[in-house]
Design a protein around this motif. Sequence first.
Motif, PDB file in Angstrom:
ATOM      1  N   ILE A   7      34.376  28.330  22.802  1.00 13.22           N
ATOM      2  CA  ILE A   7      35.031  27.557  21.751  1.00 13.22           C
ATOM      3  C   ILE A   7      34.905  28.361  20.470  1.00 13.22           C
ATOM      4  O   ILE A   7      33.816  28.874  20.158  1.00 13.22           O
ATOM      5  N   GLY A   8      36.031  28.525  19.766  1.00 10.81           N
ATOM      6  CA  GLY A   8      36.045  29.337  18.545  1.00 10.81           C
ATOM      7  C   GLY A   8      35.971  28.451  17.309  1.00 10.81           C
ATOM      8  O   GLY A   8      36.726  27.479  17.189  1.00 10.81           O
ATOM      9  N   ILE A   9      35.078  28.779  16.400  1.00 17.03           N
ATOM     10  CA  ILE A   9      34.905  28.008  15.161  1.00 17.03           C
ATOM     11  C   ILE A   9      35.162  28.923  13.965  1.00 17.03           C
ATOM     12  O   ILE A   9      34.555  29.998  13.858  1.00 17.03           O
ATOM     13  N   ALA A  10      36.097  28.524  13.112  1.00 16.29           N
ATOM     14  CA  ALA A  10      36.433  29.318  11.920  1.00 16.29           C
ATOM     15  C   ALA A  10      35.426  29.029  10.817  1.00 16.29           C
ATOM     16  O   ALA A  10      35.183  27.858  10.488  1.00 16.29           O
ATOM     17  N   VAL A  11      34.843  30.087  10.264  1.00 12.75           N
ATOM     18  CA  VAL A  11      33.856  29.925   9.186  1.00 12.75           C
ATOM     19  C   VAL A  11      34.213  30.853   8.026  1.00 12.75           C
ATOM     20  O   VAL A  11      34.847  31.883   8.209  1.00 12.75           O
ATOM     21  N   SER A  17      26.773  31.128   8.327  1.00 17.42           N
ATOM     22  CA  SER A  17      26.999  30.265   9.490  1.00 17.42           C
ATOM     23  C   SER A  17      26.129  30.679  10.672  1.00 17.42           C
ATOM     24  O   SER A  17      25.731  29.834  11.470  1.00 17.42           O
ATOM     25  N   ASN A  18      25.818  31.957  10.772  1.00 18.90           N
ATOM     26  CA  ASN A  18      24.879  32.385  11.821  1.00 18.90           C
ATOM     27  C   ASN A  18      23.533  31.694  11.628  1.00 18.90           C
ATOM     28  O   ASN A  18      22.927  31.220  12.596  1.00 18.90           O
ATOM     29  N   LYS A  19      23.100  31.620  10.376  1.00 23.57           N
ATOM     30  CA  LYS A  19      21.812  30.961  10.089  1.00 23.57           C
ATOM     31  C   LYS A  19      21.893  29.472  10.403  1.00 23.57           C
ATOM     32  O   LYS A  19      20.987  28.888  10.973  1.00 23.57           O
ATOM     33  N   LEU A  54      31.784  32.253  16.605  1.00 23.41           N
ATOM     34  CA  LEU A  54      32.070  32.002  15.182  1.00 23.41           C
ATOM     35  C   LEU A  54      32.991  33.104  14.715  1.00 23.41           C
ATOM     36  O   LEU A  54      32.814  34.274  15.095  1.00 23.41           O
ATOM     37  N   LEU A  55      33.984  32.756  13.890  1.00 24.73           N
ATOM     38  CA  LEU A  55      34.947  33.759  13.422  1.00 24.73           C
ATOM     39  C   LEU A  55      35.086  33.719  11.908  1.00 24.73           C
ATOM     40  O   LEU A  55      35.338  32.655  11.333  1.00 24.73           O
ATOM     41  N   GLU A  56      34.939  34.892  11.315  1.00 21.89           N
ATOM     42  CA  GLU A  56      35.128  35.063   9.872  1.00 21.89           C
ATOM     43  C   GLU A  56      36.307  36.017   9.676  1.00 21.89           C
ATOM     44  O   GLU A  56      36.459  36.979  10.438  1.00 21.89           O
ATOM     45  N   ALA A  57      37.141  35.753   8.670  1.00 21.47           N
ATOM     46  CA  ALA A  57      38.284  36.629   8.393  1.00 21.47           C
ATOM     47  C   ALA A  57      37.812  37.946   7.785  1.00 21.47           C
ATOM     48  O   ALA A  57      36.861  37.967   7.000  1.00 21.47           O
ATOM     49  N   THR A  58      38.482  39.033   8.154  1.00 21.52           N
ATOM     50  CA  THR A  58      38.161  40.322   7.518  1.00 21.52           C
ATOM     51  C   THR A  58      39.294  40.789   6.604  1.00 21.52           C
ATOM     52  O   THR A  58      39.196  41.829   5.983  1.00 21.52           O
TER      53      THR A  58
END
Length: 138
Positions: A7-11, A17-19, A54-58
């Motif tokens: 499951i992908g979660i946008a952060v 968010s890792n913490k 978890l996904l962060e935009a680059t």
Amino acid sequence: MDKIEHIGIAVRDLAASNKLFEKIFGMPHYKIEEVASEGVRTSFFEVGPNKIELLEATKDDSPIAKFIEKKGEGIHHIAFAVTDIRKEMDRLRAQGFRILNEEPKKGADNKWVAFLHPKDGNGVLIELCQEIPVRENT
Ligand SMILES: C[C@@H](C(=O)O)C(=O)SCCNC(=O)CCNC(=O)[C@H](O)C(C)(C)COP(=O)(O)OP(=O)(O)OC[C@H]1O[C@@H](n2cnc3c(N)ncnc32)[C@H](O)[C@@H]1OP(=O)(O)O
Ligand SMILES: [Co+2]
């Protein structure tokens, strides 16, 4: 389709968010991987038999940046494991579903991936994932 692969979660902030998710799950992420072609940096947690991405935009035009701008942080997609991604793409296309990429593309964690349009899935973005066989992974 076989089972939920992740499951992908946008952060907004992957480090923060890792913490946070480390506290929630009681264990650290097992990898961080950037997928430049998707404009994302990802981290993965293994929770029992389940996997959370978890996904962060680059970059500004990353799908994750656009998603957060419109809807805020939260669940972005559900990925399903498939054994033959091309066959699944053809099967779904033949039924009129829009597949967002012509060919399977390289995702994170050694997978070929393809996405279905969220408007064709009651607003849910679905990712298909096939493990890349070792011999293809050169
Ligand atoms: C690394 C890899 C891996 O696991 O291996 C990944 O997961 S990469 C994960 C990141 N990569 C991807 O998501 C690739 C596939 N995604 C895409 O091609 C795009 O994000 C689309 C889904 C086509 C959306 O495109 P774009 O943002 O340019 O268009 P848009 O903003 O006009 O969106 C069209 C409509 O879809 C909605 N929409 C956009 N993203 C959505 C999502 N994740 N879930 C549900 N709905 C979503 C928008 O709110 C909008 O609805 P309204 O019109 O009602 O407002
Ligand atoms: Co994903």
